[in-house]
Design an enzyme around this catalytic site. Structure first.
Site, PDB file in Angstrom:
ATOM      1  N   ARG A  15       0.817  -1.226   0.000  1.00 56.43           N
ATOM      2  CA  ARG A  15       0.000   0.000   0.000  1.00 56.43           C
ATOM      3  C   ARG A  15       0.848   1.271   0.000  1.00 56.43           C
ATOM      4  NH1 ARG A  15      -3.778  -0.146   4.836  1.00 56.43           N
ATOM      5  NH2 ARG A  15      -2.015  -1.240   5.762  1.00 56.43           N
ATOM      6  N   GLY A 440     -21.613   5.114  14.007  1.00 56.90           N
ATOM      7  CA  GLY A 440     -20.953   4.052  14.764  1.00 56.90           C
ATOM      8  C   GLY A 440     -19.510   4.332  15.100  1.00 56.90           C
ATOM      9  N   SER A 441     -18.673   4.492  14.084  1.00 53.55           N
ATOM     10  CA  SER A 441     -17.253   4.615  14.391  1.00 53.55           C
ATOM     11  C   SER A 441     -16.869   6.067  14.634  1.00 53.55           C
ATOM     12  CB  SER A 441     -16.423   4.043  13.253  1.00 53.55           C
ATOM     13  OG  SER A 441     -16.751   4.688  12.057  1.00 53.55           O
ATOM     14  N   TRP A 569     -18.539  -8.060   1.374  1.00 52.84           N
ATOM     15  CA  TRP A 569     -17.198  -7.509   1.557  1.00 52.84           C
ATOM     16  C   TRP A 569     -16.178  -8.561   1.942  1.00 52.84           C
ATOM     17  CZ3 TRP A 569     -18.561  -2.219   4.321  1.00 52.84           C
ATOM     18  CH2 TRP A 569     -19.220  -1.408   3.381  1.00 52.84           C
ATOM     19  N   GLU A 613     -25.122  -3.025  -3.423  1.00 50.59           N
ATOM     20  CA  GLU A 613     -24.060  -3.397  -4.366  1.00 50.59           C
ATOM     21  C   GLU A 613     -24.082  -4.882  -4.696  1.00 50.59           C
ATOM     22  OE1 GLU A 613     -20.696  -2.133  -2.060  1.00 50.59           O
ATOM     23  OE2 GLU A 613     -20.006  -4.191  -1.863  1.00 50.59           O
ATOM     24  N   HIS A 702     -16.748  11.753   3.879  1.00 46.85           N
ATOM     25  CA  HIS A 702     -15.597  11.383   3.061  1.00 46.85           C
ATOM     26  C   HIS A 702     -14.724  12.582   2.740  1.00 46.85           C
ATOM     27  CE1 HIS A 702     -17.916   7.715   2.626  1.00 46.85           C
ATOM     28  NE2 HIS A 702     -16.770   7.139   2.378  1.00 46.85           N
TER      29      HIS A 702
HETATM   30  N1  GLN Z   1     -20.952   1.329  11.691  1.00 43.11           N
HETATM   31  C1  GLN Z   1     -20.005   1.516  10.653  1.00 43.11           C
HETATM   32  C2  GLN Z   1     -19.110   2.698  10.955  1.00 43.11           C
HETATM   33  O1  GLN Z   1     -19.559   3.634  11.486  1.00 43.11           O
HETATM   34  C3  GLN Z   1     -20.683   1.732   9.316  1.00 43.11           C
HETATM   35  C4  GLN Z   1     -19.702   1.913   8.208  1.00 43.11           C
HETATM   36  C5  GLN Z   1     -20.279   1.850   6.799  1.00 43.11           C
HETATM   37  O2  GLN Z   1     -21.439   2.015   6.570  1.00 43.11           O
HETATM   38  N2  GLN Z   1     -19.466   1.650   5.819  1.00 43.11           N
HETATM   39  O3  GLN Z   1     -17.940   2.710  10.649  1.00 43.11           O
END
Ligand code: GLN
Ligand code: ZN
Length: 768
Positions: A15, A440-441, A569, A613, A702
């Site tokens: 990477r 969430g994160s 995924w 997706e 993002h």
């Molecule tokens: N719960 C996940 C986060 O907050 C959701 C991430 C996502 O939808 N890609 O990171």
């Protein structure tokens, strides 16, 4: 038979590009360092392909961020709002403009939003959506394709094959930014620029060029079909000496076969991994002037090629058209596979012997051609590997198969219907109008990542690690309480990745050390490999969710990844239907949801960002997929009482065509990404009169850009026009793990203020 490759992973074996770009963005290094890394990756990739015996080595498949964005820059499709990036700061160069389009620009007194991003067909790769205006002009803007062609020539001492997204697919990938025109009508203005570029490549010595037209393997309108005919006839007329390789992938040509084989190109590439059935018709209909590139090696998965199956295709094709008109290739670009299996030292050797990454796949292309030339030893070794996999006890577990077999409709249905659950939950929760939450994160800072690295190295004991994660979690809780978020999250600090975290705790999964695949820009994911039947030996998230709930009086949301997303995924088994694997995962998640409820968690989010997706690219296949995907979600969500509020979350999707099925998932609350599209994506929910609660994302996570309170209030006002006010939640587009704390805090504070302002505005109006 020429050995052909369509594209190669470009983030580097370790990477390197990710690291170099992120340093450049943060201002720690300059342009020259970034370019040097990029150059080295390209050189290594080309040499590697050359050594593997590939005849048609791609160039211009490299990208600093995204190949669709590259194409926009090549063609001068640069939305006006970015002009200032070059005019306001004389030091900025093309690459800065490029990154501004990808990531937004908040510097030099400018505040420009990023372009929209969406998923590349049914992959987890995200591309930047071209923006077209009614008066769209095209012109050569970026010289990248020529630079790369010349570099590749120099490095390989051969004539590489430039790769371009074809003109029709490029238009279809984009979006009309104003009313009053159809993007496909731009084809007449666009083709002359392509012709010009192709001619220039030819004058620089190009022999083959690859034009990617994946849309040829999708459902097409008559107008779109006409655009293909027009574009390729023009190209043929004006670049008659150039060998054009028209590539399709991810689906079969089906009803477009006759159109495709009759386009005046030199060769057509078909993906026989994803759509093996198309071969017969293609062989029957293809004219004598056309060559055929057989995509037989799986570019989307990590399993070793089954040579017997591939050879059957190749031999059939040889029998009809002869070797001279055939090429052998992977089904699609190898962009979607990890780099090199040789780097993996920790995988059980029995399983490793069933696998292949990009580098090994190049070799498979080569071996297949050697077997055709009579090398039987290579074939024998392959047959042996494939047959041990079919009967391995590592894979097949009867109890798991039996439980999945016994699932009933009841298992997929909640006790009461949504309106009654909503009443119960509202009665218990007492949330305000426009309740705030996050997805969430929270930021995965270097410190957090380092904790995990040190744990792995044994520098921290598990207990020490846990203590540190507890601290981070408590800080995040206190901070959310302070700014006044209504439904809290624990922050997911203990998680490396939303799928890997679960895969590591489930049986039937394995993990690689370097199996990275690009997701968007510098972001990569390391999908787990599902190699066998899946089960959940013990609780996975209860420890962290109950710890977090014990540290606050507010509601703490439990956080799980849904079965379809885990499937989607991961690299999945190719020895049983996807639905079977998904139901096994759904049962494991269901057990976890029930365990969380038992532990006192009242709100549980089951993320399904990937549900769309997984949608088959061809309309005809969609109903069947949606049936089992929705059922899998419901199996995972339906083990709880009415009192427990189930959330789901989705991002980067157009929802129009699946809204009915989203409703059928029967979640109490759905949070979705909507801010980049200025709430446009919400219209589907409004038109459909979506029955449950919705949190339309009010800011784009993002981009490092901090949205203002006013901006978010106006998005909420837009949402309130489309949805019942009492059903609206306030949240960001997605999780915040990729962001830094300062911007996250500033943005969330503004978000809470925006929710308060919206409450003010709407409490004065009757609630609908
Ligand atoms: N719960 C996940 C986060 O907050 C959701 C991430 C996502 O939808 N890609 O990171
Ligand atoms: Zn998301």
């Amino acid at each position: 038979m020429l050995k052909n490759n369509l594209g190669y992973p470009r983030v580097g074996a370790h990477r390197e590009l990710k690291k170099a770009s992120e340093q450049y963005w943060s201002g720690k290094t300059g342009r020259e360092e970034l370019f040097a890394v990029a150059r080295k990756i390209r050189e290594q990739n080309w040499k590697l392909q050359q050594e593997a015996g590939i005849d048609l080595i791609p160039c211009n498949d490299f990208s600093f961020y995204d190949q669709v964005l590259d194409t926009s820059l090549m063609l001068g499709v640069i939305p006006q709002r970015y002009n200032a990036v070059l005019t306001e700061n004389a030091k900025n160069k093309e690459i800065d403009l490029y990154f501004a389009m990808a990531r937004g620009y908040q510097k030099d007194g400018l505040d420009i939003t990023a372009m929209e991003m969406t998923k590349w067909f049914d992959t987890n790769y995200h591309y930047i959506v071209p923006e077209f205006t009614a008066n769209q002009q095209f012109r050569l803007f970026s010289e990248k394709i020529f630079d790369e062609f010349n570099l590749a020539k120099q490095v390989t001492g051969t004539i590489p094959k430039p790769v371009l997204i074809g003109p029709v697919s490029y238009l279809l990938l984009g979006k009309e930014k104003e009313p009053g025109f159809d993007k496909i009508d731009l084809i007449k203005k666009l083709v002359p620029v392509y012709v010009w570029i192709l001619k220039r490549l030819q004058s620089q010595g190009a022999v083959w060029v690859q034009l990617d037209e994946p849309f040829l393997a999708m459902d097409l309108s008559q107008k779109e079909k006409d655009a293909f005919v027009y574009a390729y006839n023009e190209i043929k007329k004006q670049c008659s000496d150039l060998k054009t390789l028209l590539t399709t992938y991810f689906e079969g040509l089906n009803e477009n076969t006759s159109l495709a084989v009759n386009l005046p190109v030199s060769a057509l590439h078909v993906d026989l991994v994803r759509a093996p059935k198309q071969l017969d018709e293609v062989l029957t209909l293809m004219p004598e002037t056309l060559s055929l590139s057989l995509g037989v090696v799986d570019g989307r998965n990590i399993w070793k090629n089954d040579y017997i199956r591939s050879l059957a295709h190749i031999k059939k094709a040889i029998a009809v058209v002869g070797k001279d008109r055939l090429l052998i290739a992977p089904g699609c670009s190898l962009l979607h596979t990890p780099f090199d299996l040789d780097l993996e030292t920790g995988i059980n050797p029995e399983i490793k012997n069933w696998m292949a990454f990009a580098k090994q796949k190049l070799n498979e292309v080569n071996e297949l051609s050697e077997i055709i030339e009579g090398n039987n030893e290579l074939l024998k070794a392959n047959i042996e590997a494939i047959s041990t996999r079919n009967i391995s006890k590592l894979i097949h577990k009867q109890v798991i198969k039996d439980r999945a077999e016994a699932i009933t409709d009841d298992d997929a249905t909640r006790t009461s219907k949504f309106p009654s659950r909503q009443k119960t939950q509202q009665g218990n929760f007492h949330l305000p109008l426009f309740p705030t939450t996050t997805i969430g994160s929270f930021p995965q800072t270097d410190e957090i990542r380092q904790l995990r690295a040190r744990l792995k190295k044994g520098e921290l004991t598990p207990a020490q690690y846990d203590t540190e994660i507890e601290k981070a979690t408590i800080d995040a809780i206190r901070w959310q309480e302070e700014i006044g978020i209504d439904v809290l999250v624990h922050g997911e600090f203990e998680r490396n990745d939303m799928v890997e975290y679960f895969g590591e705790q489930l049986d039937g999964f394995l993990f690689t050390k370097n199996g990275w695949v690009q997701s968007y820009g510098s972001r990569c994911v390391k999908p787990p490999v599902i190699y066998g039947d899946v089960s959940r030996p013990k609780d996975m998230t209860v420890r962290w969710s109950s710890f977090a709930q014990a540290n606050t009086h507010k509601l703490m949301k439990g956080m799980l990844t849904g079965p379809v997303t885990i499937l989607q995924w991961s690299f999945v088994r190719d020895d049983q239907p996807r639905s079977e694997t998904t139901f096994q995962i759904a049962l494991a998640i269901r057990d976890e949801v029930v365990a969380l409820e038992k532990a006192g968690i009242k709100v549980i989010q089951i993320d399904e960002p990937a549900i769309r997706e997984g949608l088959p690219l061809r309309k005809a296949d969609r109903a069947a997929y949606l049936d089992w995907a929705v059922k899998a979600f419901r199996i995972s969500a339906s083990g709880v009482q009415d009192e427990t509020q189930i959330h789901t979350h989705m991002c980067y999707s157009e929802f129009n065509d699946i809204i009915e099925h989203i409703a059928m998932m029967d979640a109490d609350v759905i949070t979705i990404e909507t801010s980049r599209s200025q709430m446009e994506l919400l219209e589907a929910f409004s038109d459909f009169k979506y029955p449950a609660e919705i949190g339309p994302g009010v800011y784009d996570i993002h981009s490092p850009r901090i949205p203002s309170v006013d901006e978010m209030v106006s998005l909420l006002e837009k949402a309130a026009v489309l949805l019942p006010v009492g059903n609206i939640w306030v949240n960001p587009d997605c999780g915040l793990k990729t962001r830094k704390w300062p911007e996250t805090q500033a943005a969330l504070k503004n978000m809470v203020q925006a929710a308060k302002a919206a409450r003010e505005i709407f409490s004065k109006q009757p609630v609908n």
